[in-house]
Design a protein around this motif. Structure first.
Motif, PDB file in Angstrom:
ATOM      1  N   ALA A   7     -30.734  10.844 108.989  1.00  0.00           N
ATOM      2  CA  ALA A   7     -30.463  12.238 108.628  1.00  0.00           C
ATOM      3  C   ALA A   7     -29.547  12.353 107.417  1.00  0.00           C
ATOM      4  O   ALA A   7     -29.801  13.168 106.525  1.00  0.00           O
ATOM      5  N   ALA A   8     -28.498  11.550 107.348  1.00  0.00           N
ATOM      6  CA  ALA A   8     -27.558  11.635 106.219  1.00  0.00           C
ATOM      7  C   ALA A   8     -28.240  11.246 104.913  1.00  0.00           C
ATOM      8  O   ALA A   8     -27.996  11.865 103.874  1.00  0.00           O
ATOM      9  N   ASP A   9     -29.107  10.240 104.940  1.00  0.00           N
ATOM     10  CA  ASP A   9     -29.802   9.811 103.721  1.00  0.00           C
ATOM     11  C   ASP A   9     -30.822  10.850 103.265  1.00  0.00           C
ATOM     12  O   ASP A   9     -30.968  11.106 102.064  1.00  0.00           O
ATOM     13  N   ALA A  10     -31.529  11.442 104.222  1.00  0.00           N
ATOM     14  CA  ALA A  10     -32.495  12.490 103.879  1.00  0.00           C
ATOM     15  C   ALA A  10     -31.787  13.698 103.288  1.00  0.00           C
ATOM     16  O   ALA A  10     -32.260  14.293 102.308  1.00  0.00           O
ATOM     17  N   LEU A  11     -30.642  14.061 103.855  1.00  0.00           N
ATOM     18  CA  LEU A  11     -29.866  15.183 103.329  1.00  0.00           C
ATOM     19  C   LEU A  11     -29.363  14.869 101.922  1.00  0.00           C
ATOM     20  O   LEU A  11     -29.441  15.711 101.028  1.00  0.00           O
ATOM     21  N   ALA A  12     -28.858  13.660 101.712  1.00  0.00           N
ATOM     22  CA  ALA A  12     -28.377  13.263 100.379  1.00  0.00           C
ATOM     23  C   ALA A  12     -29.508  13.340  99.346  1.00  0.00           C
ATOM     24  O   ALA A  12     -29.303  13.828  98.232  1.00  0.00           O
ATOM     25  N   ALA A  13     -30.700  12.889  99.710  1.00  0.00           N
ATOM     26  CA  ALA A  13     -31.834  12.938  98.787  1.00  0.00           C
ATOM     27  C   ALA A  13     -32.207  14.383  98.472  1.00  0.00           C
ATOM     28  O   ALA A  13     -32.507  14.714  97.320  1.00  0.00           O
ATOM     29  N   SER A  14     -32.165  15.249  99.466  1.00  0.00           N
ATOM     30  CA  SER A  14     -32.490  16.652  99.255  1.00  0.00           C
ATOM     31  C   SER A  14     -31.458  17.326  98.357  1.00  0.00           C
ATOM     32  O   SER A  14     -31.811  18.084  97.442  1.00  0.00           O
ATOM     33  N   ILE A  15     -30.188  17.048  98.593  1.00  0.00           N
ATOM     34  CA  ILE A  15     -29.129  17.633  97.765  1.00  0.00           C
ATOM     35  C   ILE A  15     -29.239  17.122  96.333  1.00  0.00           C
ATOM     36  O   ILE A  15     -29.129  17.884  95.379  1.00  0.00           O
ATOM     37  N   SER A  16     -29.473  15.824  96.170  1.00  0.00           N
ATOM     38  CA  SER A  16     -29.630  15.244  94.834  1.00  0.00           C
ATOM     39  C   SER A  16     -30.789  15.907  94.092  1.00  0.00           C
ATOM     40  O   SER A  16     -30.673  16.250  92.907  1.00  0.00           O
ATOM     41  N   ASN A  17     -31.894  16.114  94.777  1.00  0.00           N
ATOM     42  CA  ASN A  17     -33.070  16.765  94.196  1.00  0.00           C
ATOM     43  C   ASN A  17     -32.718  18.183  93.740  1.00  0.00           C
ATOM     44  O   ASN A  17     -33.068  18.599  92.633  1.00  0.00           O
ATOM     45  N   HIS A  18     -32.002  18.921  94.575  1.00  0.00           N
ATOM     46  CA  HIS A  18     -31.655  20.293  94.210  1.00  0.00           C
ATOM     47  C   HIS A  18     -30.651  20.335  93.061  1.00  0.00           C
ATOM     48  O   HIS A  18     -30.769  21.164  92.161  1.00  0.00           O
ATOM     49  N   ILE A  19     -29.673  19.447  93.063  1.00  0.00           N
ATOM     50  CA  ILE A  19     -28.697  19.424  91.965  1.00  0.00           C
ATOM     51  C   ILE A  19     -29.395  19.114  90.646  1.00  0.00           C
ATOM     52  O   ILE A  19     -29.080  19.701  89.608  1.00  0.00           O
ATOM     53  N   ALA A  20     -30.367  18.203  90.671  1.00  0.00           N
ATOM     54  CA  ALA A  20     -31.122  17.895  89.444  1.00  0.00           C
ATOM     55  C   ALA A  20     -31.850  19.138  88.938  1.00  0.00           C
ATOM     56  O   ALA A  20     -31.846  19.424  87.737  1.00  0.00           O
ATOM     57  N   LYS A  21     -32.447  19.903  89.847  1.00  0.00           N
ATOM     58  CA  LYS A  21     -33.122  21.142  89.440  1.00  0.00           C
ATOM     59  C   LYS A  21     -32.120  22.165  88.935  1.00  0.00           C
ATOM     60  O   LYS A  21     -32.365  22.842  87.929  1.00  0.00           O
ATOM     61  N   LEU A  22     -31.007  22.285  89.626  1.00  0.00           N
ATOM     62  CA  LEU A  22     -29.970  23.238  89.247  1.00  0.00           C
ATOM     63  C   LEU A  22     -29.441  22.945  87.846  1.00  0.00           C
ATOM     64  O   LEU A  22     -29.336  23.840  87.004  1.00  0.00           O
TER      65      LEU A  22
END
Length: 134
Positions: A22-37
């Motif tokens: 769960a922590a790794d999946a969340l980190a990947a999702s946050i990283s993806n969103h920050i890149a878009k942001l």
């Protein structure tokens, strides 16, 4: 625990994360969103005119002042648009060999199953306008 944000699940961007902790999946999702942001220019999202970064070509500041301004802006937009990253702190790193490439270190915490975990990312903004978050 879902392996991404609602939009990532709808668009299939979360493929390959289903079996991550769960922590790794969340980190990947946050990283993806920050890149878009960080890859979005302020003013290009009609419903959120302050979403993204200002056009760096329009900054008429010294390199040091530009780094300070961009760092503060990144921290502000992450606080506003990425609520899964708690207490975000952004610091800048200079590259004397490549002054047009900017690197920012983003650190904070995430909550996973009621536990608080530290998390950090590096974001590279290149002179060509590309963004890489890892």
């Amino acid at each position: 625990m879902h392996s991404g944000s609602l939009f990532e699940r709808l668009t299939g961007e979360n493929k390959g994360r289903e079996h991550l902790p769960a922590a790794d999946a969340l980190a990947a999702s946050i990283s993806n969103h920050i890149a878009k942001l960080l890859g979005t220019r302020v003013g290009s999202v009609m419903t959120q005119p302050d979403y993204g970064l200002p056009d760096l070509n329009q900054l008429h500041l010294s390199l040091h002042d530009a780094m300070v301004s961009i760092r503060a802006h990144i921290e502000t937009v992450i606080r506003r648009y990425e609520p899964r990253l708690l207490s975000p702190k952004v610091s800048s790193e200079s590259h004397s060999s490549t002054p047009l490439n900017l690197r920012f270190h983003i650190a904070g915490y995430v909550l996973v199953n009621g536990s608080r975990f530290p998390i950090a990312f590096d974001a590279d903004l290149t002179g060509s306008g590309t963004i890489k978050v890892y």
